[in-house]
Design an enzyme around this catalytic site. Structure first.
Site, PDB file in Angstrom:
ATOM      1  N   ARG A 153      -8.086  -0.022  13.074  1.00 49.59           N
ATOM      2  CA  ARG A 153      -6.707   0.338  12.702  1.00 49.59           C
ATOM      3  C   ARG A 153      -6.702   1.467  11.684  1.00 49.59           C
ATOM      4  NH1 ARG A 153      -5.721  -1.170   7.512  1.00 49.59           N
ATOM      5  NH2 ARG A 153      -6.719  -3.043   6.646  1.00 49.59           N
TER       6      ARG A 153
ATOM      7  N   ASN B   6      -5.536   3.142   8.066  1.00 50.57           N
ATOM      8  CA  ASN B   6      -5.545   2.507   6.749  1.00 50.57           C
ATOM      9  C   ASN B   6      -4.802   3.277   5.656  1.00 50.57           C
ATOM     10  OD1 ASN B   6      -6.444   0.252   5.134  1.00 50.57           O
ATOM     11  ND2 ASN B   6      -7.697   1.753   4.030  1.00 50.57           N
TER      12      ASN B   6
ATOM     13  N   GLU C 152       0.848  -1.204   0.000  1.00 46.60           N
ATOM     14  CA  GLU C 152       0.000   0.000   0.000  1.00 46.60           C
ATOM     15  C   GLU C 152       0.876   1.245   0.000  1.00 46.60           C
ATOM     16  OE1 GLU C 152      -2.931   1.231  -0.128  1.00 46.60           O
ATOM     17  OE2 GLU C 152      -4.454  -0.217   0.452  1.00 46.60           O
TER      18      GLU C 152
ATOM     19  N   ASP D  94      -9.706   2.394  -4.290  1.00 50.78           N
ATOM     20  CA  ASP D  94      -8.765   2.260  -3.172  1.00 50.78           C
ATOM     21  C   ASP D  94      -7.887   3.509  -3.135  1.00 50.78           C
ATOM     22  OD1 ASP D  94      -6.842   1.250  -1.268  1.00 50.78           O
ATOM     23  OD2 ASP D  94      -7.360  -0.784  -1.861  1.00 50.78           O
TER      24      ASP D  94
ATOM     25  N   ASN E 234      -9.808   5.487   2.678  1.00 46.30           N
ATOM     26  CA  ASN E 234      -8.779   5.093   1.729  1.00 46.30           C
ATOM     27  C   ASN E 234      -8.139   6.310   1.084  1.00 46.30           C
ATOM     28  OD1 ASN E 234      -7.447   2.694   0.863  1.00 46.30           O
ATOM     29  ND2 ASN E 234      -9.432   1.686   0.785  1.00 46.30           N
TER      30      ASN E 234
END
Length: 283
Positions: free
Chosen positions: A97, A99, A15, A193, A145
């Site tokens: 959490r 991201n 990521e 995303d 995101n």
């Protein structure tokens, strides 16, 4: 556009790619491993630095070093990522959490959260101010995101993946205002995303489950589709000495490794466009 695979499948959940000229090369995260990966621009070697149980995003600091989003809060680190100083947890719920995130033009570091189980409305978009204070910019988010700004800084683009949209906000000072849909993505194309915005204001968004990156005009018109040989495409950014190469991260989470053995690799599209320099944290 020609897509090159430039690493082995070295990340379980790759990521957040970042190009910063003061770093040894492109950096991205293996999120659930808590590792930052660096692709050395000279040797092509991938180096791994463990910084926490989870590392969701990173950006350079104007004063040197990096700012990180760890599992439940922010941290500061040196350029080598060997001295990591957590700034404290923002919540104590182990089911939530961080991201994904990024910095605005004034140097605030935004990072959004989500529940591990992707439960609706459990996340938020948090902001680390340059003076170290933290506030919440958005709440009731499901999967926070991609986040990026237009070249003039006047518009922020944001993805809550569950909405299947890229939303736009008016951005001025510390405020995000006038939220409205900028791009809607059909379910059969994948889920939005991570994203980046190029020097012309076009939006490039990774499609989780869609095996592609799309390029959209600011008006929401689909201009290009780049096929990626991995289904779980997570994020993209421009890098290289002239910011003309598009780097694309992928994940092995939920992937069919028999059909897509490249899942978790880093890809590049040479000469895809022209990016803008990464915005750094001002703290």
């Amino acid at each position: 556009m020609e897509v090159e695979q430039i690493t082995d499948p070295c990340a379980h959940h790759g990521e957040g790619p970042v190009w910063h000229p003061a770093w040894p090369g492109l950096r991205w995260v293996d999120l659930l491993a808590g590792d930052v990966l660096t692709l050395d621009r000279g040797t092509g070697e991938v180096r791994r630095a463990h910084v926490g149980r989870v590392v969701a995003a990173l950006r350079p600091r104007r004063s040197g070093g990096a700012v990180l989003a760890l599992e439940r809060g922010f941290a500061l680190a040196d350029d080598d990522l060997t001295d990591v100083r957590p700034l404290g947890d923002l919540w104590d719920d182990p089911t939530v959490r961080m991201n994904d995130g990024g910095c605005d033009p004034e140097g605030r570091f935004y990072c959004g959260s989500m529940s591990y189980a992707e439960e609706a409305g459990r996340g938020a978009l948090h902001v680390l101010e340059p003076d170290g204070r933290v506030r919440t910019a958005l709440d009731r988010v499901t999967i926070s995101n991609g986040l990026a700004w237009s070249p003039d800084g006047a518009t922020a683009y944001y993805v809550d993946t569950a909405t299947r949209r890229i939303d736009a906000f008016d951005h001025g000072g510390a405020a995000l205002r006038a939220r409205r849909p900028a791009v809607r993505i059909d379910a059969d194309l994948g889920a939005p995303d991570g994203l980046t915005v190029d020097a012309e204001g076009h939006l490039w968004v990774a499609l989780w489950g869609g095996g592609a990156v799309h390029r959209y005009s600011p008006a929401g018109e689909l201009l290009d589709r780049i096929e990626v040989p991995a289904s779980q495409v997570t994020a993209c950014t421009f890098g290289g000495p002239e910011l003309r190469d598009l780097y694309i991260t992928t994940s092995a989470v939920g992937a069919d490794r028999r059909r897509h053995p490249e899942s978790g690799a880093l890809f590049r599209v040479p000469g895809a466009g022209l990016g803008t320099p990464v915005a750094a944290y001002a703290g």
